[in-house]
Enzyme design. Structure first.
Site, PDB file in Angstrom:
ATOM      1  N   GLU A 160     -10.987  -9.571  -6.181  1.00  0.00           N
ATOM      2  CA  GLU A 160      -9.949  -9.809  -5.682  1.00  0.00           C
ATOM      3  C   GLU A 160      -9.098 -12.009  -5.255  1.00  0.00           C
ATOM      4  O   GLU A 160      -8.224 -11.118  -5.045  1.00  0.00           O
ATOM      5  CB  GLU A 160      -9.647  -8.457  -4.710  1.00  0.00           C
ATOM      6  CG  GLU A 160      -9.922  -8.699  -3.381  1.00  0.00           C
ATOM      7  CD  GLU A 160     -10.003  -7.339  -2.911  1.00  0.00           C
ATOM      8  OE1 GLU A 160      -8.887  -6.675  -2.760  1.00  0.00           O
ATOM      9  OE2 GLU A 160     -10.957  -7.010  -2.078  1.00  0.00           O
TER      10      GLU A 160
ATOM     11  N   HIS B 107       0.605  -1.152  -0.015  1.00  0.00           N
ATOM     12  CA  HIS B 107       0.355   0.006   0.330  1.00  0.00           C
ATOM     13  C   HIS B 107       0.970   0.950  -0.046  1.00  0.00           C
ATOM     14  O   HIS B 107       0.012   2.298  -0.675  1.00  0.00           O
ATOM     15  CB  HIS B 107      -1.225  -0.148   1.186  1.00  0.00           C
ATOM     16  CG  HIS B 107      -2.079  -0.670   1.232  1.00  0.00           C
ATOM     17  ND1 HIS B 107      -2.374  -2.619   1.014  1.00  0.00           N
ATOM     18  CD2 HIS B 107      -3.620  -0.618  -0.443  1.00  0.00           C
ATOM     19  CE1 HIS B 107      -3.191  -2.492   1.511  1.00  0.00           C
ATOM     20  NE2 HIS B 107      -4.083  -2.121   0.100  1.00  0.00           N
TER      21      HIS B 107
ATOM     22  N   CYS C 105      -9.681  -1.701 -11.177  1.00  0.00           N
ATOM     23  CA  CYS C 105      -9.171  -0.523 -10.036  1.00  0.00           C
ATOM     24  C   CYS C 105      -7.542  -1.173  -9.663  1.00  0.00           C
ATOM     25  O   CYS C 105      -6.999  -0.431  -8.230  1.00  0.00           O
ATOM     26  CB  CYS C 105     -10.256  -0.670  -8.724  1.00  0.00           C
ATOM     27  SG  CYS C 105     -10.843  -2.026  -7.406  1.00  0.00           S
TER      28      CYS C 105
ATOM     29  N   ASP D 263      -4.841  -7.884  -4.990  1.00  0.00           N
ATOM     30  CA  ASP D 263      -4.669  -9.290  -4.328  1.00  0.00           C
ATOM     31  C   ASP D 263      -4.711 -10.074  -5.314  1.00  0.00           C
ATOM     32  O   ASP D 263      -4.849 -11.417  -4.842  1.00  0.00           O
ATOM     33  CB  ASP D 263      -5.823  -8.790  -3.338  1.00  0.00           C
ATOM     34  CG  ASP D 263      -5.481  -8.084  -1.963  1.00  0.00           C
ATOM     35  OD1 ASP D 263      -4.694  -8.377  -1.894  1.00  0.00           O
ATOM     36  OD2 ASP D 263      -6.293  -7.306  -2.213  1.00  0.00           O
TER      37      ASP D 263
HETATM   38  C1  PEP Z   1      -6.887  -4.369  -5.018  1.00  0.00           C
HETATM   39  O1  PEP Z   1      -6.629  -5.429  -3.875  1.00  0.00           O
HETATM   40  O2  PEP Z   1      -6.547  -5.077  -6.695  1.00  0.00           O
HETATM   41  C2  PEP Z   1      -7.309  -3.711  -4.628  1.00  0.00           C
HETATM   42  C3  PEP Z   1      -7.635  -2.380  -5.693  1.00  0.00           C
HETATM   43  O3  PEP Z   1      -7.539  -3.093  -3.498  1.00  0.00           O
HETATM   44  P1  PEP Z   1      -6.112  -2.917  -2.344  1.00  0.00           P
HETATM   45  O4  PEP Z   1      -4.673  -2.448  -3.087  1.00  0.00           O
HETATM   46  O5  PEP Z   1      -6.237  -1.935  -1.752  1.00  0.00           O
HETATM   47  O6  PEP Z   1      -6.176  -3.570  -1.854  1.00  0.00           O
HETATM   48 MG    MG Z   2      -7.413  -5.708  -2.079  1.00  0.00          MG
END
Ligand code: PEP
Ligand code: MG
Length: 575
Positions: A428, A188, A499, A452
Site C-alpha cells: 500500500e 474509513h 483488498c 493507501d
Molecule cells: C488500503 O489501504 O487499501 C486498505 C485496504 O487498508 P485501509 O483502507 O484499512 O487503510
Molecule cells: Mg491501508
C-alpha cells in the site's frame, strides 16, 4: 420539494425521515459564582444520575450476555465513588467559586491526565473512562438528551461528519442511509458505509438542522437528497428501490457457483470484514474467504487496550465460524484517521505519513506480541493468513517474522497448540510496490491496499474533502504499480490479491483478471455482483490461440481444521 447535491459513496435509494446526528459541544461559563452550596448540589445530583445510568447499562449488557462491555459500565459506576481522584478535586474547584460544569471539565481532565501519565498500561487506559464520564456528567449538567443521538426509529442519518469510532457504534438496524457535510470517499467511514451497503452521500454542503424529522429520499444514483419530495419523485424512486431489491434477489442465484470467466480463468472472491459480527455477512454473501480482517476495529470497539485473551476470542470466533475458508487477519493498523485514546499517540502534523500501523507495532513490541500470540493461538481453529500493513522495507518484514517466530516458540513452550498459517503483507506504499520482487521472497502473499496506494502515489490525503476532484483512482501510475506488483509476486510464486476499494470497481475487474490477479477482497455486498461480472467475462480475446488461462500463483488449499482443545488456563476459558 428541495434537492441538494453531494458526492455518492454507495448507490441505492433510502426513503424515510431524517434524523440529525449531533454530538453536543458545550460552552462552559468560566465566571465565578456565589452560591457554592447550590453548585455542589448540582454536581452531586449529576453524579448520582450518571451512576444510575452506568448501572442501568451494566444490567442491560449483562442481560444480553455481553459480560465484557458490562464490566466497563460497572467500573464507570465505581469510579464515580472515587473521592480522592475524582470527586474531591472537583469539590475543591467549586469551593473556589467555579460552576459545576467548570469543575467537571477541569477535575476530570486532570484525573485523566494523571492516569495517562502512569506506567501501568491498565491505569493508562483508565484515562479514556474518565473522559467518557466527564462527557456523561456534562451531558447531565447541561440537560442534553444524548441517550440516543441516533434516535429510536429507522432514519436517514445526517451529520457534519462521523469518525470511524462513531460509525461503528451506530445501530445498523435503524440506519436507512447516511448524509454528511464533510467526509471523503476513501475515508474509513466511507468504507464502512460501503461494506454495510448504506446509501451514502458525503460533502452535501447544504445540510441544515431544520431537515430534522422531515421526510426525504436519498438518491445515491443521482448523488442527491430530496427533502419533502413531490409525489412524482416518490413514485419513481420507490419503483427504483423495488427494482434494486428484485435485482438483489436475482443475484442470490449465484451463491455456490464458481467465480470463473467463460474461458476458465478463476479468481477468488473474498470479503473485507471488521470483526466477528461480520461472519454472517461473509456466509450470506457466499464469499470464498476473508482477504482483509481489519483487526484495528477490535481495538476501536474496545474502551481499553484489548487483552490477549479478548483478541484471541475475537479471532477464534471468525476463524472457527468461517473454516475451512482462508481468513487473512491484518495486524493492527492504528494511526492516521483511526485514533484511540488509550493508545496515547502524540498529535502529528501529517498523521498519514506518521506513526501508524506496523511502525507502532514494531516500536511497541509488548503491544505487538499480545496480538501475535492471540493470532497464533487462534490459528489452531481455522485457516489463517497473518498480514502486516504499511510495509515499506524488507527489514520490517524480517523483523515482524522474527517476533512472530518468538511468539510461536513461547506458546509451544507453554504447551499451547499453534496451527499452520500463511504470512503476507499489504502493498500500500509505492516503496513496497516498487520493491515487490525483493519483498515477495519473504512472504506467501501480497494484498494490494489501493486506498493507501492511491493516497501515497498521488499525494492525495484520503481524508481530505477538498481533493475529491484530484483523486483519480484510475491514475496510470497507480494501475502500473498494481500490474507490476502482480507480475513481481508471480515471479516468486507469491499469490497477489487486491483488498482496497478498487478491487470492487467493476470498470477495472477485467483489467485485474487480465493481469492475473489471484484474489479480490471486497465488501461482502459486492461479492455476488462481482461474481456475476466475472462469469460474464471472456478473456480469451487477450490471449494468443495457444495460451492457457492464467494459473493461480499459489494454490491455497483449504487446510484441515485442527480444532483440538488447547491446554492450561486458556483452554479452560475458551476451549
Ligand atoms: C488500503 O489501504 O487499501 C486498505 C485496504 O487498508 P485501509 O483502507 O484499512 O487503510
Ligand atoms: Mg491501508
Amino acid at each position: 420539494m428541495q434537492t441538494f447535491k453531494g458526492t455518492k459513496i454507495v448507490n441505492g435509494i433510502a426513503i424515510g425521515k431524517i434524523k440529525i446526528y449531533k454530538a453536543p459541544v458545550y460552552e462552559i461559563n468560566e465566571e465565578l459564582i456565589t452560591d457554592i452550596a447550590a453548585e455542589i448540589d448540582r454536581f452531586e445530583a449529576a453524579r448520582v444520575k450518571v451512576q444510575e445510568d452506568q448501572n442501568a447499562l451494566y444490567e442491560k449488557e449483562m442481560k444480553e450476555g455481553h459480560k465484557d462491555t458490562a464490566g466497563i459500565f460497572e467500573a464507570h459506576a465505581m469510579m464515580l465513588d472515587d473521592e480522592d481522584s475524582l470527586i474531591d478535586p472537583c469539590k475543591e474547584i467549586m469551593a473556589e467559586g467555579h460552576t459545576a460544569e467548570y469543575a467537571v471539565r477541569e477535575g476530570f481532565e486532570a484525573a485523566a491526565e494523571m492516569f495517562r501519565g502512569m506506567e501501568d498500561p491498565y491505569f493508562q487506559a483508565r484515562s479514556a473512562d474518565v473522559i467518557d464520564l466527564k462527557n456523561a456528567m456534562l451531558d447531565v449538567l447541561f440537560g442534553a438528551d444524548t441517550a440516543n443521538l441516533q434516535g429510536t426509529e429507522p432514519a436517514i442519518l445526517v451529520a457534519e461528519d462521523l469518525a470511524p469510532s462513531e460509525t461503528v457504534k451506530l445501530d445498523k438496524s435503524l440506519l436507512l442511509g447516511l448524509v454528511t457535510r464533510q467526509g471523503s470517499s476513501n475515508s474509513h467511514t466511507a468504507i464502512l458505509a460501503r461494506s454495510m451497503n448504506w446509501p451514502t452521500l458525503i460533502q452535501c454542503h447544504d445540510v441544515a438542522d431544520d431537515w430534522d424529522g422531515k421526510f426525504a429520499i436519498l438518491d445515491g444514483y443521482n448523488s442527491c437528497i430530496y427533502i419533502e419530495p413531490e409525489q412524482k419523485i416518490i413514485d419513481e424512486l420507490s419503483a427504483k428501490q423495488k427494482a434494486d431489491r428484485e435485482k438483489e434477489a436475482k443475484l442470490q442465484e449465484l451463491k455456490g457457483k464458481p467465480s470463473v470467466t467463460k474461458d476458465g480463468q478463476k479468481v477468488r472472491l473474498y470479503a473485507n470484514i471488521g470483526g466477528p459480527k461480520d461472519v454472517n455477512a461473509v456466509i450470506e454473501n457466499d464469499a470464498e474467504g476473508v482477504g482483509l480482517f481489519r483487526s484495528e476495529f477490535v481495538y476501536l470497539n474496545s474502551k481499553t487496550d484489548p487483552t490477549e485473551d479478548e483478541q484471541f476470542a475475537a479471532y477464534k470466533k471468525v476463524l472457527e465460524g468461517l473454516a475451512p475458508r482462508l481468513v487473512v487477519i491484518r495486524t493492527c493498523d492504528i494511526g492516521a484517521d483511526k485514533t484511540i485514546d488509550y493508545m496515547n499517540l502524540d498529535k502529528e502534523e501529517n498523521p498519514a505519513l506518521g506513526f501508524r500501523a506496523i511502525r507502532i507495532c514494531l516500536s511497541r513490541p509488548d503491544f505487538f506480541k499480545r496480538q501475535l500470540r492471540a493470532l497464533l493461538r487462534a490459528s489452531a481453529y481455522g485457516n489463517l493468513g497473518i498480514m502486516f500493513p504499511m510495509i515499506i522495507s524488507k527489514w520490517e518484514v524480517v523483523e515482524c517474522k522474527k517476533i512472530l517466530e518468538e511468539c510461536r516458540k513461547e506458546l509451544e513452550a507453554e504447551g499451547v497448540k499453534v496451527g499452520k498459517y500463511e504470512i503476507g503483507i499489504m502493498i500500500e506504499t509505492p516503496a513496497a510496490a516498487l520493491c515487490a520482487d525483493e519483498l515477495a521472497e519473504e512472504v506467501d502473499f501480497f494484498s494490494l491496499g489501493t486506498n493507501d496506494l492511491t493516497q501515497y502515489t498521488c499525494a492525495i490525503d484520503r481524508q481530505s474533502a477538498n481533493l475529491e476532484r484530484f483523486a483519480n483512482t484510475h491514475h496510470p501510475a497507480l494501475l502500473r504499480l498494481i500490474r507490476e506488483t502482480i507480475e513481481a509476486g508471480h515471479r516468486h510464486n507469491t499469490w497477489v490479491g487486491i483488498c482496497g476499494e478498487l478491487g470492487a470497481d467493476p470498470t477495472l475487474s477485467e483489467e485485474f483478471l487480465k493481469w492475473g490477479v489471484d484474489e479480490l477482497s471486497v465488501n461482502p455486498k459486492s461479492i455476488l455482483p462481482l461474481r456475476e461480472r466475472v462469469r460474464n467475462m471472456d478473456l480469451s480475446k487477450y490471449r494468443t490461440p495457444k495460451e492457457e488461462p492464467k494459473p493461480e500463483a499459489k494454490k491455497v488449499e483449504a487446510k484441515k481444521v485442527e480444532a483440538e482443545k488447547p491446554k492450561g488456563l486458556f483452554g479452560r476459558l475458551f476451549g
